[in-house]
Design a protein around this motif. Structure first.
Motif, mmCIF file in Angstrom:
data_model
loop_
_atom_site.group_PDB
_atom_site.id
_atom_site.type_symbol
_atom_site.label_atom_id
_atom_site.label_comp_id
_atom_site.label_asym_id
_atom_site.label_seq_id
_atom_site.Cartn_x
_atom_site.Cartn_y
_atom_site.Cartn_z
ATOM 1 N N PRO A 146 0.834 -1.210 0.000
ATOM 2 C CA PRO A 146 0.000 0.000 0.000
ATOM 3 C C PRO A 146 0.865 1.256 0.000
ATOM 4 C CG PRO A 146 -0.797 -1.582 1.622
ATOM 5 C CD PRO A 146 0.519 -2.091 1.138
ATOM 6 N N PRO A 147 0.488 2.281 -0.785
ATOM 7 C CA PRO A 147 1.270 3.527 -0.827
ATOM 8 C C PRO A 147 1.441 4.130 0.568
ATOM 9 C CG PRO A 147 -0.384 3.499 -2.566
ATOM 10 C CD PRO A 147 -0.672 2.321 -1.685
ATOM 11 N N GLY A 148 2.639 4.564 0.856
ATOM 12 C CA GLY A 148 2.912 5.214 2.134
ATOM 13 C C GLY A 148 3.160 4.272 3.290
ATOM 14 N N SER A 149 2.988 2.983 3.064
ATOM 15 C CA SER A 149 3.202 2.007 4.135
ATOM 16 C C SER A 149 4.696 1.790 4.369
ATOM 17 C CB SER A 149 2.532 0.681 3.783
ATOM 18 O OG SER A 149 3.186 0.083 2.671
ATOM 19 N N PRO A 150 5.070 1.278 5.546
ATOM 20 C CA PRO A 150 6.485 0.960 5.783
ATOM 21 C C PRO A 150 7.051 0.000 4.739
ATOM 22 C CG PRO A 150 5.256 0.905 7.840
ATOM 23 C CD PRO A 150 4.244 1.062 6.754
ATOM 24 N N SER A 151 6.223 -0.926 4.271
ATOM 25 C CA SER A 151 6.707 -1.866 3.264
ATOM 26 C C SER A 151 6.938 -1.183 1.917
ATOM 27 C CB SER A 151 5.714 -3.021 3.102
ATOM 28 O OG SER A 151 5.649 -3.794 4.286
ATOM 29 N N ALA A 152 6.090 -0.213 1.573
ATOM 30 C CA ALA A 152 6.300 0.545 0.338
ATOM 31 C C ALA A 152 7.598 1.333 0.426
ATOM 32 C CB ALA A 152 5.119 1.478 0.075
ATOM 33 N N LYS A 153 7.863 1.911 1.604
ATOM 34 C CA LYS A 153 9.122 2.636 1.795
ATOM 35 C C LYS A 153 10.307 1.687 1.701
ATOM 36 C CE LYS A 153 6.892 6.138 4.696
ATOM 37 N NZ LYS A 153 6.775 6.718 6.067
ATOM 38 N N GLY A 154 10.123 0.458 2.224
ATOM 39 C CA GLY A 154 11.185 -0.540 2.123
ATOM 40 C C GLY A 154 11.485 -0.897 0.685
ATOM 41 N N LEU A 155 10.457 -1.004 -0.151
ATOM 42 C CA LEU A 155 10.673 -1.286 -1.575
ATOM 43 C C LEU A 155 11.391 -0.131 -2.262
ATOM 44 C CD1 LEU A 155 7.335 -3.028 -2.699
ATOM 45 C CD2 LEU A 155 9.574 -4.083 -2.312
ATOM 46 N N HIS A 156 11.064 1.107 -1.867
ATOM 47 C CA HIS A 156 11.764 2.269 -2.425
ATOM 48 C C HIS A 156 13.245 2.209 -2.076
ATOM 49 C CE1 HIS A 156 8.528 4.594 -4.229
ATOM 50 N NE2 HIS A 156 7.779 4.428 -3.148
ATOM 51 N N ILE A 157 13.540 1.848 -0.830
ATOM 52 C CA ILE A 157 14.944 1.727 -0.402
ATOM 53 C C ILE A 157 15.654 0.654 -1.221
ATOM 54 C CG2 ILE A 157 16.419 1.001 1.522
ATOM 55 C CD1 ILE A 157 14.325 2.245 3.411
ATOM 56 N N LEU A 158 14.970 -0.459 -1.414
ATOM 57 C CA LEU A 158 15.549 -1.569 -2.167
ATOM 58 C C LEU A 158 15.769 -1.178 -3.626
ATOM 59 C CD1 LEU A 158 16.384 -4.495 -1.584
ATOM 60 C CD2 LEU A 158 14.102 -5.214 -2.298
ATOM 61 N N ALA A 159 14.796 -0.465 -4.208
ATOM 62 C CA ALA A 159 14.923 -0.032 -5.603
ATOM 63 C C ALA A 159 16.074 0.944 -5.766
ATOM 64 C CB ALA A 159 13.615 0.604 -6.071
ATOM 65 N N ALA A 160 16.220 1.868 -4.806
ATOM 66 C CA ALA A 160 17.302 2.853 -4.884
ATOM 67 C C ALA A 160 18.667 2.188 -4.764
ATOM 68 C CB ALA A 160 17.130 3.896 -3.789
ATOM 69 N N ALA A 161 18.725 1.128 -3.966
ATOM 70 C CA ALA A 161 20.002 0.440 -3.755
ATOM 71 C C ALA A 161 20.398 -0.432 -4.934
ATOM 72 C CB ALA A 161 19.927 -0.402 -2.483
ATOM 73 N N HIS A 162 19.460 -0.731 -5.828
ATOM 74 C CA HIS A 162 19.741 -1.646 -6.938
ATOM 75 C C HIS A 162 19.371 -1.038 -8.292
ATOM 76 C CE1 HIS A 162 19.738 -4.426 -3.542
ATOM 77 N NE2 HIS A 162 20.473 -5.214 -4.289
ATOM 78 N N THR A 163 19.480 0.275 -8.403
ATOM 79 C CA THR A 163 19.222 0.927 -9.685
ATOM 80 C C THR A 163 20.453 0.826 -10.559
ATOM 81 O OG1 THR A 163 17.665 2.494 -8.687
ATOM 82 C CG2 THR A 163 18.620 3.094 -10.822
ATOM 83 N N ALA A 164 20.281 0.260 -11.746
ATOM 84 C CA ALA A 164 21.396 0.119 -12.690
ATOM 85 C C ALA A 164 21.633 1.452 -13.392
ATOM 86 C CB ALA A 164 21.091 -0.971 -13.710
ATOM 87 N N PRO A 165 22.853 1.716 -13.911
ATOM 88 C CA PRO A 165 23.132 2.965 -14.621
ATOM 89 C C PRO A 165 22.203 3.192 -15.798
ATOM 90 C CG PRO A 165 25.175 1.777 -14.141
ATOM 91 C CD PRO A 165 24.041 0.870 -13.781
ATOM 92 N N ASP A 166 21.851 2.138 -16.504
ATOM 93 C CA ASP A 166 20.971 2.259 -17.671
ATOM 94 C C ASP A 166 19.828 1.275 -17.516
ATOM 95 O OD1 ASP A 166 19.679 2.451 -20.042
ATOM 96 O OD2 ASP A 166 21.448 2.169 -21.307
#
Length: 294
Positions: free
Chosen positions: A261-281
Motif C-alpha cells: 500500500p502507498p505510504g506504508s512501511p513496506s512501500a518505503k522498504g521497496l523504495h529503499i531496495l529499488a534505490a540500492a539496486h538501480t542500474a546505470p541504464d
C-alpha cells in the motif's frame, strides 16, 4: 464428456488421501465411539455420503471403472473437496472439459518483458506452469535472489525455495510458502502429467523429505493472490501483497507481482531496495540481450 487424459491409479490414491483427512463427525456421521485402526473415513462411509454402493465406490477407487459426472459430483460433496481439489479430481477421472494440452512455451513475449522493465517499484517475475523462473525485473532479483547467477537448470522457484538459503531465510513462514508451491505443482500434474520439466523437477526434489511428505498428501491448490512477509537484510521487514496475472499470448506463463500500500512501511522498504539496486541504464535496450535477466 471424457477429456481422455484421466489417470485412474492416481485418482484412487487421491481419493484415499482425501478420505484419510476426514473424521465421521466432520461430515455429519455419528461418532463410532471406539478408536479406529486407520484414521479417516472408510470406503463404506464415503459411499453412504455419496448415495452409491460400497462396491461401486471401491471400484472407482481401485481404478476399475470410470465414474459418471453425477457420481463424481456426489463424491466431491462427500469428501468436502475445495474448488481446486474438485478440478483435480475431474482431471484425474478424465472428465474435465479441456482442450488438448499445447506445447509449453519457454519464450516470454516481448511486451511482457517490457512490462517487467517498467515495474520499477514492484518486484515481478514470470513463472511457467512448473514454476520455472523465465524472466524477472531488477527489483525481484534484489528482493529474492540474483537469478542471473543461478544456472538456468536450477531456475525453478520450488527448487530455490528448498535449496537457496538466501531465499529460504527471507520467508517469515517458509513451510506455508513451500507447501503452497508443492500443492500448485501437484495440481499441474493432472492437466499435463507427462510434462518433461515437471518430471525432471520431481527427480531433483526426491532427496527433500519435506517436499516428499507434502507431495504424498495430494493436497492441491491454485492460489492466485495472497500476502507474504519477508525479512530482508536491506529493506527490513516487508509485508507484501502478491497477485498472479496469466499471459493472454502465453497461457502457460504467469506474471507474479508483489506490491505494498502507498505510504506504508513496506512501500518505503521497496523504495529503499529499488534505490540500492538501480542500474546505470534501466532502458529496455540495455537488457535486450537476455530476457531472463531483466
Amino acid at each position: 464428456m471424457s477429456s481422455g487424459n484421466g489417470d485412474p491409479k492416481e485418482l484412487g490414491v487421491f481419493l484415499k488421501a482425501r478420505r484419510a483427512d476426514l473424521e465421521p463427525l466432520q461430515v455429519g456421521l455419528p461418532d463410532p465411539g471406539t478408536p479406529r485402526k486407520v484414521a479417516g473415513l472408510r470406503r463404506e462411509e464415503v459411499a453412504q455420503l455419496a448415495s452409491i454402493s460400497t462396491d461401486y465406490y471401491t471400484r472407482i477407487e481401485q481404478g476399475r471403472i470410470q465414474a459418471s459426472l453425477p457420481v463424481l459430483e456426489a463424491i466431491t460433496d462427500a469428501l468436502r473437496l475445495t474448488g481446486d481439489q474438485r478440478t483435480y479430481l475431474f482431471e484425474l477421472a478424465g472428465r474435465a472439459p479441456s482442450d488438448p494440452p499445447t506445447p509449453s512455451s519457454r519464450n516470454v513475449p516481448e511486451q511482457c518483458l517490457r512490462l517487467l522493465d517498467q515495474l520499477t517499484q514492484s518486484p515481478a517475475l514470470v513463472l511457467s506452469d512448473t514454476m520455472d523462473v523465465l524472466a524477472w525485473n531488477r527489483l525481484a532479483a534484489a528482493l529474492l535472489t540474483d537469478f542471473a547467477q543461478i544456472p538456468e537448470a536450477d531456475r525453478n522457484y520450488v527448487w530455490l525455495l528448498f535449496n537457496d538459503p538466501t531465499l529460504r531465510a527471507l520467508y517469515d513462514d517458509w513451510p506455508a510458502g513451500a507447501h503452497a508451491c508443492v500443492a500448485y505443482l501437484r495440481m499441474h500434474t493432472a492437466h499435463r502429467p507427462d510434462d518433461p520439466h515437471l518430471q525432471h523437477l520431481l527427480t531433483k526434489m526426491a532427496p527433500h523429505a519435506d517436499f516428499q511428505n507434502w507431495w504424498q498428501t495430494r493436497q492441491v491448490a491454485v492460489q492466485g493472490t495472497g500476502n507474504k512477509i519477508f525479512h530482508h537484510p536491506i529493506a527490513g521487514t516487508l509485508t507484501l501483497d502478491w497477485d498472479t496475472l496469466t499471459s493472454a499470448t502465453a497461457p502457460d506463463q504467469h506474471i507474479v507481482i508483489w506490491t505494498a500500500p502507498p505510504g506504508s512501511p513496506s512501500a518505503k522498504g521497496l523504495h529503499i531496495l529499488a534505490a540500492a539496486h538501480t542500474a546505470p541504464d534501466n532502458s529496455l535496450a540495455a537488457t535486450q540481450t537476455d530476457q531472463r535477466g531483466r
